[in-house]
Scaffold this motif. Sequence first.
Motif, PDB file in Angstrom:
ATOM      1  N   ALA A  67      71.602 -69.998 -13.932  1.00 11.94           N
ATOM      2  CA  ALA A  67      72.650 -69.651 -13.934  1.00 11.94           C
ATOM      3  C   ALA A  67      72.881 -68.593 -12.781  1.00 11.94           C
ATOM      4  N   LEU A  68      71.960 -68.259 -12.409  1.00 12.80           N
ATOM      5  CA  LEU A  68      71.586 -66.835 -11.470  1.00 12.80           C
ATOM      6  C   LEU A  68      71.842 -67.869 -10.160  1.00 12.80           C
ATOM      7  N   GLN A  69      73.080 -66.600  -9.306  1.00 11.58           N
ATOM      8  CA  GLN A  69      73.812 -66.971  -8.030  1.00 11.58           C
ATOM      9  C   GLN A  69      73.519 -66.358  -6.767  1.00 11.58           C
ATOM     10  N   SER A  70      72.019 -65.292  -7.488  1.00 10.96           N
ATOM     11  CA  SER A  70      71.288 -65.021  -7.107  1.00 10.96           C
ATOM     12  C   SER A  70      69.557 -64.618  -7.295  1.00 10.96           C
ATOM     13  N   TYR A  71      68.391 -64.989  -6.035  1.00 12.76           N
ATOM     14  CA  TYR A  71      67.022 -65.507  -7.327  1.00 12.76           C
ATOM     15  C   TYR A  71      66.214 -64.827  -6.187  1.00 12.76           C
ATOM     16  N   SER A  72      65.536 -62.989  -7.112  1.00 14.07           N
ATOM     17  CA  SER A  72      64.889 -62.685  -6.745  1.00 14.07           C
ATOM     18  C   SER A  72      63.765 -61.709  -7.463  1.00 14.07           C
ATOM     19  N   VAL A  73      63.030 -60.759  -7.389  1.00 16.19           N
ATOM     20  CA  VAL A  73      62.178 -60.312  -8.502  1.00 16.19           C
ATOM     21  C   VAL A  73      63.508 -59.344  -9.607  1.00 16.19           C
ATOM     22  N   ALA A  74      63.797 -59.007  -9.082  1.00 16.30           N
ATOM     23  CA  ALA A  74      65.120 -57.881  -9.345  1.00 16.30           C
ATOM     24  C   ALA A  74      65.826 -58.853 -10.790  1.00 16.30           C
ATOM     25  N   THR A  75      65.936 -60.450 -10.141  1.00 14.98           N
ATOM     26  CA  THR A  75      67.411 -60.743 -10.817  1.00 14.98           C
ATOM     27  C   THR A  75      66.490 -61.558 -11.295  1.00 14.98           C
ATOM     28  N   THR A  76      65.011 -62.251 -11.610  1.00 13.27           N
ATOM     29  CA  THR A  76      64.687 -62.448 -12.594  1.00 13.27           C
ATOM     30  C   THR A  76      63.637 -62.426 -13.457  1.00 13.27           C
ATOM     31  N   ILE A  77      62.439 -61.662 -12.891  1.00 14.10           N
ATOM     32  CA  ILE A  77      61.547 -60.796 -13.546  1.00 14.10           C
ATOM     33  C   ILE A  77      61.939 -60.747 -14.972  1.00 14.10           C
ATOM     34  N   TYR A  78      62.633 -60.108 -15.643  1.00 10.55           N
ATOM     35  CA  TYR A  78      63.282 -59.630 -17.068  1.00 10.55           C
ATOM     36  C   TYR A  78      63.688 -61.092 -17.622  1.00 10.55           C
TER      37      TYR A  78
ATOM     38  N   MET B  92      64.586 -53.071  -8.010  1.00 11.93           N
ATOM     39  CA  MET B  92      63.784 -54.595  -7.936  1.00 11.93           C
ATOM     40  C   MET B  92      62.376 -53.316  -8.854  1.00 11.93           C
ATOM     41  N   TRP B  93      62.983 -52.054  -7.748  1.00 11.01           N
ATOM     42  CA  TRP B  93      61.070 -51.209  -8.621  1.00 11.01           C
ATOM     43  C   TRP B  93      62.378 -50.671 -10.304  1.00 11.01           C
ATOM     44  N   SER B  94      63.223 -50.918 -10.180  1.00 10.19           N
ATOM     45  CA  SER B  94      63.692 -49.699 -11.553  1.00 10.19           C
ATOM     46  C   SER B  94      63.473 -51.458 -13.044  1.00 10.19           C
TER      47      SER B  94
ATOM     48  N   VAL C  37      71.012 -54.705 -13.581  1.00 11.86           N
ATOM     49  CA  VAL C  37      70.513 -55.054 -12.132  1.00 11.86           C
ATOM     50  C   VAL C  37      70.380 -56.243 -11.500  1.00 11.86           C
ATOM     51  N   GLN C  38      70.992 -57.116 -12.635  1.00  9.69           N
ATOM     52  CA  GLN C  38      71.351 -58.570 -12.364  1.00  9.69           C
ATOM     53  C   GLN C  38      72.608 -58.261 -12.077  1.00  9.69           C
ATOM     54  N   ILE C  39      73.240 -57.511 -12.135  1.00 12.20           N
ATOM     55  CA  ILE C  39      74.617 -57.545 -11.251  1.00 12.20           C
ATOM     56  C   ILE C  39      74.443 -56.560 -10.721  1.00 12.20           C
ATOM     57  N   ALA C  40      74.245 -55.417 -10.004  1.00 12.65           N
ATOM     58  CA  ALA C  40      74.048 -55.512  -9.050  1.00 12.65           C
ATOM     59  C   ALA C  40      74.037 -56.571  -7.764  1.00 12.65           C
ATOM     60  N   GLN C  41      72.844 -56.572  -8.288  1.00 14.10           N
ATOM     61  CA  GLN C  41      71.868 -57.519  -7.673  1.00 14.10           C
ATOM     62  C   GLN C  41      72.201 -59.047  -7.325  1.00 14.10           C
TER      63      GLN C  41
END
Length: 170
Positions: A124-135, A78-80, A12-16
């Motif tokens: 290091a995340l390039q995109s911050y969202s629930v999907a990329t940060t929650i885990y 995000m839900w995944s 999910v992080q990669i895809a987002q």
Amino acid sequence: LFGFLTATGAFVQIAQGGDAGSWCLIITAAACLVIAGWSYLKWKSEWDFDSFHKLVALGALALFAISLVTAKNPELAMWSAVMATSADLVSYGPTFRKGWLRPHEDSVTNFSFNSVKCIPALLALQSYSVATTIYLLMLTIVNAGFAIFLIVRRLQQPPNERMSRGPLQR
């Protein structure tokens, strides 16, 4: 279980657009899967899969499949990520139970480093969202919390119980 759940979070992080921030979960997932495979080969007679564990493992595989299908839809991704993170969080239950009963058997250092390793990944995340940060946030908080939990439990245990190495009590 942890390998598939972590792989779901990584995908999910990669895809987002997580880019370099995804490396932490990719490496963690690979390590979990390698350790699980090696452990199964070495101790397969001791692996006890009851119906609940089979259901949870199938759920983890389903979440991974969902993450593959929903990769291009940010809301579904995000839900995944939320479901995979929640499933991983629930999986810490037995770890906390064991830590409560036998706080000297788990490594404070290991859980501390498992928390700290996620901080550079978050940065290091390039995109911050629930999907990329929650885990990563969950791993940071839960592992740090468990390390503190172990320290507190060790201090609470009377000296004569600290050396006990009998079987886990239920």
